[in-house]
Scaffold this motif. Structure first.
Motif, mmCIF file in Angstrom:
data_model
loop_
_atom_site.group_PDB
_atom_site.id
_atom_site.type_symbol
_atom_site.label_atom_id
_atom_site.label_comp_id
_atom_site.label_asym_id
_atom_site.label_seq_id
_atom_site.Cartn_x
_atom_site.Cartn_y
_atom_site.Cartn_z
ATOM 1 N N UNK A 1 0.833 -1.202 0.000
ATOM 2 C CA UNK A 1 0.000 0.000 0.000
ATOM 3 C C UNK A 1 0.870 1.256 0.000
ATOM 4 N N UNK A 2 1.937 1.240 0.792
ATOM 5 C CA UNK A 2 2.842 2.389 0.826
ATOM 6 C C UNK A 2 3.508 2.594 -0.528
ATOM 7 N N UNK A 3 3.917 1.496 -1.161
ATOM 8 C CA UNK A 3 4.523 1.608 -2.488
ATOM 9 C C UNK A 3 3.501 2.111 -3.504
ATOM 10 N N UNK A 4 2.257 1.637 -3.388
ATOM 11 C CA UNK A 4 1.213 2.110 -4.288
ATOM 12 C C UNK A 4 0.913 3.579 -4.103
ATOM 13 N N UNK A 5 0.891 4.026 -2.836
ATOM 14 C CA UNK A 5 0.679 5.445 -2.581
ATOM 15 C C UNK A 5 1.816 6.276 -3.157
ATOM 16 N N UNK A 6 3.024 5.712 -3.147
ATOM 17 C CA UNK A 6 4.154 6.420 -3.730
ATOM 18 C C UNK A 6 4.024 6.621 -5.228
ATOM 19 N N UNK A 7 3.180 5.812 -5.876
ATOM 20 C CA UNK A 7 2.971 5.965 -7.318
ATOM 21 C C UNK A 7 1.933 7.040 -7.647
ATOM 22 N N UNK A 8 1.133 7.443 -6.667
ATOM 23 C CA UNK A 8 0.122 8.473 -6.938
ATOM 24 C C UNK A 8 0.773 9.773 -7.403
ATOM 25 N N UNK A 9 1.823 10.286 -6.737
ATOM 26 C CA UNK A 9 2.469 11.490 -7.268
ATOM 27 C C UNK A 9 3.045 11.302 -8.668
ATOM 28 N N UNK A 10 3.527 10.098 -8.984
ATOM 29 C CA UNK A 10 4.035 9.832 -10.336
ATOM 30 C C UNK A 10 2.914 10.000 -11.353
ATOM 31 N N UNK A 11 1.749 9.442 -11.036
ATOM 32 C CA UNK A 11 0.589 9.561 -11.925
ATOM 33 C C UNK A 11 0.155 11.019 -12.040
ATOM 34 N N UNK A 12 0.163 11.727 -10.921
ATOM 35 C CA UNK A 12 -0.229 13.142 -10.939
ATOM 36 C C UNK A 12 0.734 13.949 -11.812
ATOM 37 N N UNK A 13 2.033 13.731 -11.635
ATOM 38 C CA UNK A 13 3.002 14.465 -12.437
ATOM 39 C C UNK A 13 2.871 14.173 -13.917
ATOM 40 N N UNK A 14 2.643 12.892 -14.241
ATOM 41 C CA UNK A 14 2.586 12.499 -15.647
ATOM 42 C C UNK A 14 1.258 12.859 -16.312
ATOM 43 N N UNK A 15 0.137 12.687 -15.590
ATOM 44 C CA UNK A 15 -1.177 12.852 -16.213
ATOM 45 C C UNK A 15 -1.848 14.187 -15.885
ATOM 46 N N UNK A 16 -1.398 14.865 -14.827
ATOM 47 C CA UNK A 16 -1.962 16.174 -14.503
ATOM 48 C C UNK A 16 -0.979 17.292 -14.843
ATOM 49 N N UNK A 17 0.281 17.117 -14.454
ATOM 50 C CA UNK A 17 1.250 18.185 -14.648
ATOM 51 C C UNK A 17 1.764 18.295 -16.074
ATOM 52 N N UNK A 18 2.222 17.178 -16.649
ATOM 53 C CA UNK A 18 2.834 17.217 -17.978
ATOM 54 C C UNK A 18 1.902 17.752 -19.068
ATOM 55 N N UNK A 19 0.615 17.340 -19.098
ATOM 56 C CA UNK A 19 -0.258 17.856 -20.170
ATOM 57 C C UNK A 19 -0.782 19.276 -19.925
ATOM 58 N N UNK A 20 -0.531 19.827 -18.744
ATOM 59 C CA UNK A 20 -1.145 21.096 -18.375
ATOM 60 C C UNK A 20 -0.860 22.182 -19.409
ATOM 61 N N UNK A 21 0.386 22.312 -19.826
ATOM 62 C CA UNK A 21 0.772 23.289 -20.843
ATOM 63 C C UNK A 21 1.089 22.602 -22.162
ATOM 64 N N UNK A 22 1.678 21.401 -22.086
ATOM 65 C CA UNK A 22 2.106 20.711 -23.310
ATOM 66 C C UNK A 22 0.932 20.463 -24.246
ATOM 67 N N UNK A 23 -0.234 20.077 -23.696
ATOM 68 C CA UNK A 23 -1.372 19.817 -24.563
ATOM 69 C C UNK A 23 -1.833 21.087 -25.271
ATOM 70 N N UNK A 24 -1.830 22.208 -24.530
ATOM 71 C CA UNK A 24 -2.224 23.484 -25.133
ATOM 72 C C UNK A 24 -1.275 23.866 -26.270
ATOM 73 N N UNK A 25 0.029 23.683 -26.034
ATOM 74 C CA UNK A 25 1.014 24.030 -27.057
ATOM 75 C C UNK A 25 0.931 23.078 -28.244
ATOM 76 N N UNK A 26 0.696 21.807 -27.956
ATOM 77 C CA UNK A 26 0.657 20.809 -29.022
ATOM 78 C C UNK A 26 -0.561 21.007 -29.925
ATOM 79 N N UNK A 27 -1.702 21.360 -29.330
ATOM 80 C CA UNK A 27 -2.930 21.540 -30.103
ATOM 81 C C UNK A 27 -3.097 22.961 -30.646
ATOM 82 N N UNK A 28 -2.286 23.887 -30.136
ATOM 83 C CA UNK A 28 -2.367 25.268 -30.586
ATOM 84 C C UNK A 28 -3.462 26.076 -29.916
#
Length: 339
Positions: free
Chosen positions: A69-96
């Protein structure tokens, strides 16, 4: 701006809320189960022998589930960074679509600051709530196991997950802004943050405060209290020791087995005790091996942190993540003007 942020972020927010609800339901159930088992353990603890057996059964029943469970909780920030943070601006720039937003009355910095504040706060709330639920569920086990400083456990309890979430989200945002493509930014964010999660506990955390130092004689009793003896390389090492009088202290470094003059024990002597010790009929975890080693006048030098420093480490590491995330957000706000 608030309505626009909600419209763009509502799917992620709803998925996160649903995930948190599932996590909460399971952890509430698990926490109640652990408390029932803890009450049974205390009821059986009528004498020293009964205590040892009951403690071992209680820990073995929940050690692996809580570790996973602790290891799984440690993956939540990874998911947040990859799926919430990375597309935040990149998607806007990629789609124009950024051209439409930036041609309105809202400045680029204000637009980015609003999006970061909205999604970043949600990330911290989600991960912080999951961490606090796991802390509550595991608290009876943590009291018995006395391993709150464990590499995986420490990062999944109390307030550190909040710092993890903010840093992961900020890392993803900056990566997306620099890479300008969503999928590569997601991959880079995930890999880099996983590397941070591995390196900080092992390379940074032990040095956030100066350790205490002591020398521990390798009596048969002390050896039998260890968790492991030797290594795959055959080195004369021992692991999982406890500091006398402070069983819940965090031992951050343990030297190899050393002779009375401070030299590392010869590998041949160690192998002799490990492979073919004289038969004495001794019990304990390592039996005859522990007796054989105890007759050689060995000791280990250890560096440790008393359990009273736990919250100091929690605050220091959380502050480190928040500061690093803040620096990344400042970089993003400066960089967005030149996109």
């Amino acid at each position: 701006m608030i309505w626009l942020n909600w419209r763009q972020f509502r799917l992620q927010a709803l998925v996160g809320a649903a995930g948190l609800a599932l996590i909460a339901a399971y952890l509430l159930y698990l926490g109640a189960d652990i408390r029932d088992a803890h009450d049974a353990y205390r009821a059986r603890c009528a004498g020293p022998g009964d205590c040892a057996q009951a403690r071992s059964q209680f820990q073995s029943a929940y050690q692996n589930p809580l570790l996973f469970l602790a290891a799984g909780l440690g993956l939540i920030p990874v998911v947040i960074g990859a799926f919430w943070g990375a597309p935040l601006v990149a998607r806007e720039l990629e789609l124009g679509t950024h051209r439409l937003v930036w041609n309105q009355s809202v400045t680029r910095r204000r637009w980015l600051a609003g999006r970061v504040a909205f999604a970043g706060l949600a990330a911290m709330i989600l991960t912080g709530a999951a961490g606090l639920l796991l802390t509550w569920a595991a608290s009876p086990y943590d009291q018995v196991a006395a391993d709150r400083f464990g590499t995986v456990e420490f990062g999944a309890r109390n307030i550190v997950p909040i710092g993890y979430a903010f840093l992961a989200f900020a890392l993803g945002t900056v990566t997306g802004l620099l890479v300008r493509r969503t999928l590569p930014a997601m991959a880079i964010t995930g890999v880099v943050f996983l590397m941070l999660q591995f390196s900080v506990p092992n390379l940074v955390r032990p040095h956030l405060m100066p350790p205490e130092r002591t020398s521990l004689p390798m009596t048969a009793q002390n050896i039998d209290q260890a968790r492991n003896l030797g290594s795959i390389t055959g080195a004369p090492v021992i692991g999982g020791l406890r500091v006398p009088g402070a069983p819940d202290a965090w031992i951050s470094e343990t030297s190899p087995l050393r002779t009375a003059d401070g030299r590392t024990m010869a590998g041949s002597a160690f192998d002799a005790c490990l492979g073919s010790p004289p038969k004495t009929g001794a019990g304990g975890t390592f039996g005859d091996t522990a007796v054989c080693l105890s007759k050689l006048g060995l000791h280990v030098d250890i560096e440790y942190h008393p359990s009273g420093r736990y919250w100091t480490f929690q605050l220091a590491e959380t502050g480190l993540y928040l500061a690093a995330g803040g620096i990344l957000i400042v970089v993003a706000l400066r960089r967005v003007r030149r996109v």
